[in-house]
Design a protein around this motif. Structure first.
Motif, PDB file in Angstrom:
ATOM      1  N   ILE A 116       0.831  -1.285  -0.068  1.00 10.61           N
ATOM      2  CA  ILE A 116      -0.158  -0.156   0.185  1.00 10.61           C
ATOM      3  C   ILE A 116       1.232   1.636  -0.001  1.00 10.61           C
ATOM      4  O   ILE A 116       2.176   1.615   0.498  1.00 10.61           O
ATOM      5  N   TYR A 117       0.053   2.010  -0.630  1.00  9.31           N
ATOM      6  CA  TYR A 117       1.650   3.654  -0.475  1.00  9.31           C
ATOM      7  C   TYR A 117       0.097   4.767   0.335  1.00  9.31           C
ATOM      8  O   TYR A 117      -0.205   5.483  -0.652  1.00  9.31           O
ATOM      9  N   PRO A 118       0.377   5.462   1.030  1.00 12.42           N
ATOM     10  CA  PRO A 118      -0.288   4.981   1.896  1.00 12.42           C
ATOM     11  C   PRO A 118      -0.208   6.891   2.256  1.00 12.42           C
ATOM     12  O   PRO A 118      -1.744   7.676   1.750  1.00 12.42           O
ATOM     13  N   GLU A 119       0.797   7.615   0.394  1.00 12.04           N
ATOM     14  CA  GLU A 119       0.878   9.026   0.640  1.00 12.04           C
ATOM     15  C   GLU A 119      -0.781   8.676  -0.333  1.00 12.04           C
ATOM     16  O   GLU A 119      -1.024  10.218  -0.468  1.00 12.04           O
ATOM     17  N   GLY A 120      -1.076   7.700  -1.473  1.00 13.58           N
ATOM     18  CA  GLY A 120      -2.549   7.889  -1.736  1.00 13.58           C
ATOM     19  C   GLY A 120      -2.863   7.612  -3.779  1.00 13.58           C
ATOM     20  O   GLY A 120      -2.960   7.772  -3.970  1.00 13.58           O
ATOM     21  N   THR A 121      -1.487   8.687  -3.811  1.00 12.52           N
ATOM     22  CA  THR A 121      -0.616   8.759  -5.256  1.00 12.52           C
ATOM     23  C   THR A 121       0.436   9.526  -5.198  1.00 12.52           C
ATOM     24  O   THR A 121       1.680   9.684  -4.551  1.00 12.52           O
ATOM     25  N   SER A 123       4.361  10.945  -5.870  1.00 11.71           N
ATOM     26  CA  SER A 123       4.763  12.136  -5.012  1.00 11.71           C
ATOM     27  C   SER A 123       4.864  13.353  -6.464  1.00 11.71           C
ATOM     28  O   SER A 123       5.982  12.135  -7.260  1.00 11.71           O
ATOM     29  N   HIS A 124       4.800  14.162  -6.080  1.00 10.64           N
ATOM     30  CA  HIS A 124       4.919  14.746  -7.852  1.00 10.64           C
ATOM     31  C   HIS A 124       6.636  16.015  -8.018  1.00 10.64           C
ATOM     32  O   HIS A 124       7.535  16.161  -9.056  1.00 10.64           O
ATOM     33  N   ASP A 125       6.847  15.313  -7.656  1.00 13.10           N
ATOM     34  CA  ASP A 125       8.266  16.560  -7.078  1.00 13.10           C
ATOM     35  C   ASP A 125       9.694  15.714  -5.559  1.00 13.10           C
ATOM     36  O   ASP A 125      10.361  16.375  -5.600  1.00 13.10           O
ATOM     37  N   GLY A 126       9.241  14.068  -5.640  1.00 17.54           N
ATOM     38  CA  GLY A 126      10.361  13.750  -4.837  1.00 17.54           C
ATOM     39  C   GLY A 126       9.887  13.795  -3.395  1.00 17.54           C
ATOM     40  O   GLY A 126      10.972  13.287  -2.384  1.00 17.54           O
ATOM     41  N   LYS A 127       9.555  14.655  -2.623  1.00 19.57           N
ATOM     42  CA  LYS A 127       9.269  15.331  -1.435  1.00 19.57           C
ATOM     43  C   LYS A 127       8.740  13.873  -0.514  1.00 19.57           C
ATOM     44  O   LYS A 127       6.890  14.099  -1.717  1.00 19.57           O
ATOM     45  N   LEU A 128       8.035  13.585   0.253  1.00 19.43           N
ATOM     46  CA  LEU A 128       7.134  12.602   0.993  1.00 19.43           C
ATOM     47  C   LEU A 128       6.006  13.396   2.267  1.00 19.43           C
ATOM     48  O   LEU A 128       6.034  14.256   2.370  1.00 19.43           O
ATOM     49  N   TYR A 129       4.853  12.948   1.402  1.00 21.75           N
ATOM     50  CA  TYR A 129       3.516  13.627   1.840  1.00 21.75           C
ATOM     51  C   TYR A 129       2.970  12.745   3.244  1.00 21.75           C
ATOM     52  O   TYR A 129       3.103  12.142   3.058  1.00 21.75           O
ATOM     53  N   ARG A 130       1.983  14.019   3.864  1.00 23.27           N
ATOM     54  CA  ARG A 130       0.990  13.377   4.557  1.00 23.27           C
ATOM     55  C   ARG A 130       0.741  12.400   4.112  1.00 23.27           C
ATOM     56  O   ARG A 130      -0.323  11.555   2.802  1.00 23.27           O
ATOM     57  N   GLY A 131       0.624  10.622   5.254  1.00 21.17           N
ATOM     58  CA  GLY A 131      -0.165   9.507   4.634  1.00 21.17           C
ATOM     59  C   GLY A 131      -2.102  10.043   4.922  1.00 21.17           C
ATOM     60  O   GLY A 131      -1.989  10.588   6.313  1.00 21.17           O
ATOM     61  N   LYS A 132      -2.249   8.714   4.156  1.00 22.55           N
ATOM     62  CA  LYS A 132      -4.711   8.665   4.569  1.00 22.55           C
ATOM     63  C   LYS A 132      -4.016   7.912   5.206  1.00 22.55           C
ATOM     64  O   LYS A 132      -3.788   6.606   5.404  1.00 22.55           O
ATOM     65  N   THR A 133      -5.199   8.001   6.196  1.00 24.94           N
ATOM     66  CA  THR A 133      -4.830   7.108   7.647  1.00 24.94           C
ATOM     67  C   THR A 133      -5.657   5.151   7.692  1.00 24.94           C
ATOM     68  O   THR A 133      -5.851   4.604   7.921  1.00 24.94           O
ATOM     69  N   GLY A 134      -6.527   4.710   6.299  1.00 26.48           N
ATOM     70  CA  GLY A 134      -6.729   3.719   5.920  1.00 26.48           C
ATOM     71  C   GLY A 134      -5.664   2.634   6.034  1.00 26.48           C
ATOM     72  O   GLY A 134      -5.775   1.979   6.246  1.00 26.48           O
TER      73      GLY A 134
END
Length: 246
Positions: A116-121, A123-134
Motif C-alpha cells: 500500500i502507498y499511504p500517500e495515495g498517489t 509524489s510529483h516532486d520527490g518529497k514525502l507527503y502526509r499519509g492517509k489513515t486507511g
C-alpha cells in the motif's frame, strides 16, 4: 502461476540484469504470514521493483480499467496486471476507499503480503507527503504488522510525467515491523488512526531520507498546478504590458 513466470522467467531477470536493484532489510519481511508493506511512492515503477526484491508475492490494488479494456490488448493488459500481483478496484466512486480496504482485508486474511502507498498517489516532486489513515485502519482491523518500505531511485528510472528516465540502481529498504496491537479495538478513533499513520510515515521518511511535507500529495499537486497557472498568467500580462508600452 503466471505471476512466477512473469517475475522469474520474463520480466524479473531483465530488470535485475539492467538495473541491479539493491535490497536492505529484507529479513524484516516474514517468510510466511500476513503483513502490510507501506511504501513511499515516487514512480509508477515502484510496484515493479519493490516486489522484485522479495521471494514472496506482494499484492496491490489497481485501477479497474486495467482489467476491463476490450480486445487483445485489453486481455494482455489484464493478464499482466493479474500476474504481477494486482487486483482491480473501482477508484472513481465514493466507495473506492472501502472497496480497497475490503480487498486488502481479504488478501491479508489469506496470509499474504499486501502493498500500500499511504500517500495515495505518486509524489510529483520527490518529497514525502502526509499519509492517509486507511493504512492505520487496515492494520487495526486485521491485527497484522506494518513493515515500512522506502524505494529510492525509481523516480530517476521512470520520472513522473515521462515515459523514460535515466539509469540508476534503485534501492529498496525494509524497516522493522511495526506492531499496533496496543490500539486494538480503537479503529474508529480518528486521533489514534492519525497517530499510527504519522508513526508509519516517520519510519518511511527515516528510511528514504525524503523531505516530509505535512500536506496530502493530491493537494500539493493541485496547489503547484494552480501556482504554475498563475505564474503563466502573470507572464502573459507582463508581455501584453510591454507590447502596449512599446
Amino acid at each position: 502461476m503466471f505471476y512466477w513466470f512473469l517475475k522469474w522467467i520474463a520480466l524479473g531477470p531483465v530488470l535485475r540484469v539492467i538495473f541491479r536493484p539493491q535490497t536492505e532489510g529484507a529479513e524484516h519481511v516474514p517468510d510466511d504470514g500476513a503483513a502490510i508493506l507501506a511504501s513511499n511512492h515516487l514512480s509508477y515503477a515502484d510496484w515493479l521493483f519493490m516486489p522484485l526484491t522479495l521471494t514472496r508475492r506482494v499484492t496491490f490494488v489497481a485501477k479497474a480499467e486495467y482489467f476491463t479494456s476490450p480486445g487483445i490488448k485489453g486481455w494482455l493488459q489484464k493478464q499482466f496486471f493479474s500476474g504481477a500481483g494486482q487486483v482491480p478496484i473501482d477508484r472513481s466512486g465514493a466507495s473506492a476507499a472501502e472497496g480497497a480496504l475490503s480487498a486488502a482485508k481479504r488478501i491479508l486474511g489469506e496470509g499474504d503480503l499486501f502493498g500500500i502507498y499511504p500517500e495515495g498517489t505518486r509524489s510529483h516532486d520527490g518529497k514525502l507527503y502526509r499519509g492517509k489513515t486507511g493504512v492505520a485502519r487496515l492494520a487495526l482491523e486485521t491485527g497484522v504488522p506494518v513493515i515500512p518500505v522506502a524505494v529510492v531511485g525509481t523516480d530517476v528510472v521512470a520520472p513522473p510525467g515521462k515515459k523514460f528516465g535515466s539509469f540508476t540502481r534503485p534501492v529498496v529498504r525494509f524497516g522493522k515491523p511495526l506492531d499496533f496491537s496496543r490500539y486494538a479495538g480503537m479503529e474508529n478513533d480518528r486521533y489514534i488512526l492519525r497517530s499510527i499513520t504519522d508513526e508509519i510515515m516517520y519510519e518511511i521518511m527515516r528510511l528514504s531520507g525524503q523531505e516530509y511535507v505535512d500536506k496530502y500529495a493530491s493537494q500539493a499537486k493541485a496547489d503547484d498546478k494552480a501556482a504554475a497557472a498563475e505564474a503563466a498568467r502573470a507572464d502573459d500580462e507582463r508581455g501584453e504590458t510591454r507590447k502596449l508600452a512599446s
